[in-house]
Design a protein around this motif. Sequence first.
Motif, mmCIF file in Angstrom:
data_model
loop_
_atom_site.group_PDB
_atom_site.id
_atom_site.type_symbol
_atom_site.label_atom_id
_atom_site.label_comp_id
_atom_site.label_asym_id
_atom_site.label_seq_id
_atom_site.Cartn_x
_atom_site.Cartn_y
_atom_site.Cartn_z
ATOM 1 N N SER A 222 6.390 -4.099 1.219
ATOM 2 C CA SER A 222 5.135 -4.448 1.890
ATOM 3 C C SER A 222 4.920 -3.598 3.133
ATOM 4 N N CYS A 223 3.653 -3.241 3.364
ATOM 5 C CA CYS A 223 3.308 -2.513 4.587
ATOM 6 C C CYS A 223 2.783 -3.475 5.652
ATOM 7 N N SER A 224 2.914 -4.787 5.407
ATOM 8 C CA SER A 224 2.559 -5.810 6.391
ATOM 9 C C SER A 224 3.824 -6.276 7.108
ATOM 10 N N ASP A 225 3.620 -7.051 8.150
ATOM 11 C CA ASP A 225 4.736 -7.655 8.852
ATOM 12 C C ASP A 225 5.289 -8.801 7.989
ATOM 13 N N THR A 226 6.545 -8.699 7.602
ATOM 14 C CA THR A 226 7.149 -9.693 6.704
ATOM 15 C C THR A 226 8.046 -10.687 7.441
ATOM 16 N N THR A 227 7.967 -10.692 8.758
ATOM 17 C CA THR A 227 8.838 -11.580 9.542
ATOM 18 C C THR A 227 8.664 -13.038 9.139
ATOM 19 N N MET A 228 7.407 -13.472 9.001
ATOM 20 C CA MET A 228 7.139 -14.857 8.641
ATOM 21 C C MET A 228 7.663 -15.166 7.241
ATOM 22 N N ASN A 229 7.499 -14.218 6.316
ATOM 23 C CA ASN A 229 7.984 -14.428 4.953
ATOM 24 C C ASN A 229 9.503 -14.568 4.915
ATOM 25 N N GLU A 230 10.182 -13.715 5.678
ATOM 26 C CA GLU A 230 11.641 -13.784 5.720
ATOM 27 C C GLU A 230 12.109 -15.079 6.376
ATOM 28 N N LEU A 231 11.357 -15.515 7.385
ATOM 29 C CA LEU A 231 11.698 -16.774 8.046
ATOM 30 C C LEU A 231 11.501 -17.959 7.095
ATOM 31 N N LEU A 232 10.386 -17.925 6.348
ATOM 32 C CA LEU A 232 10.132 -18.986 5.362
ATOM 33 C C LEU A 232 11.215 -18.988 4.281
ATOM 34 N N LEU A 233 11.587 -17.795 3.831
ATOM 35 C CA LEU A 233 12.608 -17.679 2.797
ATOM 36 C C LEU A 233 13.937 -18.232 3.284
ATOM 37 N N LEU A 234 14.317 -17.840 4.489
ATOM 38 C CA LEU A 234 15.592 -18.289 5.037
ATOM 39 C C LEU A 234 15.566 -19.782 5.333
ATOM 40 N N THR A 235 14.442 -20.254 5.895
ATOM 41 C CA THR A 235 14.339 -21.658 6.286
ATOM 42 C C THR A 235 14.274 -22.575 5.067
ATOM 43 N N PHE A 236 13.278 -22.335 4.196
ATOM 44 C CA PHE A 236 13.092 -23.233 3.055
ATOM 45 C C PHE A 236 14.241 -23.131 2.058
ATOM 46 N N CYS B 240 0.815 -1.216 0.000
ATOM 47 C CA CYS B 240 0.000 0.000 0.000
ATOM 48 C C CYS B 240 0.850 1.267 0.000
ATOM 49 N N GLY B 241 2.131 1.130 -0.165
ATOM 50 C CA GLY B 241 3.000 2.303 -0.198
ATOM 51 C C GLY B 241 3.665 2.435 -1.542
ATOM 52 N N SER B 242 4.984 2.468 -1.548
ATOM 53 C CA SER B 242 5.740 2.558 -2.798
ATOM 54 C C SER B 242 5.567 1.290 -3.618
ATOM 55 N N ASN B 243 5.532 1.466 -4.918
ATOM 56 C CA ASN B 243 5.430 0.302 -5.820
ATOM 57 C C ASN B 243 6.654 0.176 -6.715
ATOM 58 N N VAL B 244 7.749 0.812 -6.306
ATOM 59 C CA VAL B 244 8.976 0.802 -7.098
ATOM 60 C C VAL B 244 9.888 -0.322 -6.609
ATOM 61 N N VAL B 245 10.092 -1.310 -7.476
ATOM 62 C CA VAL B 245 10.945 -2.462 -7.158
ATOM 63 C C VAL B 245 12.335 -2.203 -7.721
ATOM 64 N N ASN B 246 13.313 -2.175 -6.852
ATOM 65 C CA ASN B 246 14.687 -1.918 -7.283
ATOM 66 C C ASN B 246 15.328 -3.213 -7.786
ATOM 67 N N HIS B 247 14.762 -3.708 -8.881
ATOM 68 C CA HIS B 247 15.263 -4.946 -9.482
ATOM 69 C C HIS B 247 14.716 -5.031 -10.896
ATOM 70 N N PHE B 248 15.138 -6.057 -11.652
ATOM 71 C CA PHE B 248 14.630 -6.211 -13.014
ATOM 72 C C PHE B 248 13.598 -7.326 -13.112
ATOM 73 N N PHE B 249 13.309 -8.020 -11.997
ATOM 74 C CA PHE B 249 12.219 -8.988 -11.972
ATOM 75 C C PHE B 249 11.654 -9.045 -10.562
ATOM 76 N N CYS B 250 10.583 -9.809 -10.381
ATOM 77 C CA CYS B 250 9.901 -9.858 -9.088
ATOM 78 C C CYS B 250 10.621 -10.801 -8.136
ATOM 79 N N ASP B 251 11.718 -10.305 -7.616
ATOM 80 C CA ASP B 251 12.525 -11.064 -6.660
ATOM 81 C C ASP B 251 11.926 -10.866 -5.271
#
Length: 312
Positions: A188-202, A169-180
């Motif tokens: 994201s304006c949500s809490d991303t702790t779980m996402n980062e944990l899933l990313l690191l774990t999996f 719901c804030g900035s929509n500018v992705v500093n990359h050339f694909f959806c990394d």
Amino acid sequence: MAEENYTTVTEFILLGLTDLTDLKIILFVLFLVIYAITLLGNMVMIFIIQITPKLHTPMYLFLSCLSFVDACYSSAIAPKMLVNLLVVKGTITFSACMVQHLCFGVFVTTEGFLLSVMAYDRYVAIVNSLLYSAAMSKRKCVGWVNGSWICGIINSLIHTISLGRLSFCGSNVVNHFFCDIPSLLKLSCSDTTMNELLLLTFSGVIAMATFLIVIISYVFIAVAILRIRSAAGRQKAFSTCASHLTAVTIFYGTLSFSYIQPSSQYFVEQEKVVSVFYTLVIPMLNPLIYSLRNKEVKDAVKRAIEMTHFPC
């Protein structure tokens, strides 16, 4: 309590690698050539394996699957990247971004599993050659390939679903050339702790597990090769592994830089350069590595060329 007004993000702006017009044109030509070579090289590899009975073995079944995955995961990134290099502002819709992330995740995870299966195949061929036919039967090989795809799909679905549940719901500018995913989590304006944990774990568990299979397989292979008395025998045994070992080193070396670290530690510009390498360059290099360093493939290519020019 008054509710804050947010505008829900429906599309993202991809900054890409540069905003310099002249450099964009150069990069477009370069990446177009790389992508064309990637598709041609991998499709030729699959075709050569299919038309050559001598290559209808487990090792080349896995190699043909690897070539297909390489063509696919490069195609998940390259077309949109090329289009965005030709426009002033590169954009991608939210739904297209999720699809791109899902596809790329499936293909790159599947590639990791396939590389570990190929290492195990070389281990059985060299260390337990008498048991090779039973250990790597056609049914088991198909099972290994299907299992690699299933693991890739499950892993990517987990990350994509968890990413799709976030609010942007804030900035929509992705500093990359694909959806990394790390770049998207920063927006994201949500809490991303779980996402980062899933990313690191999996990502961490899958990368470490598949990499350990490769390392353990090659430790046993190295021991077996050193026990071969003749230099010619050692050279022949090593030559069957050299191509795969090169591909594994490049693949895991680049991915570890990008995904094993938490997103807060990213050096964005360096990471984008590395991303170009594993999304575009590695899929192009793999068929070259396996063909130039593999006598059986080179011989099959020569026969195919001779048949084309001299069909009678």
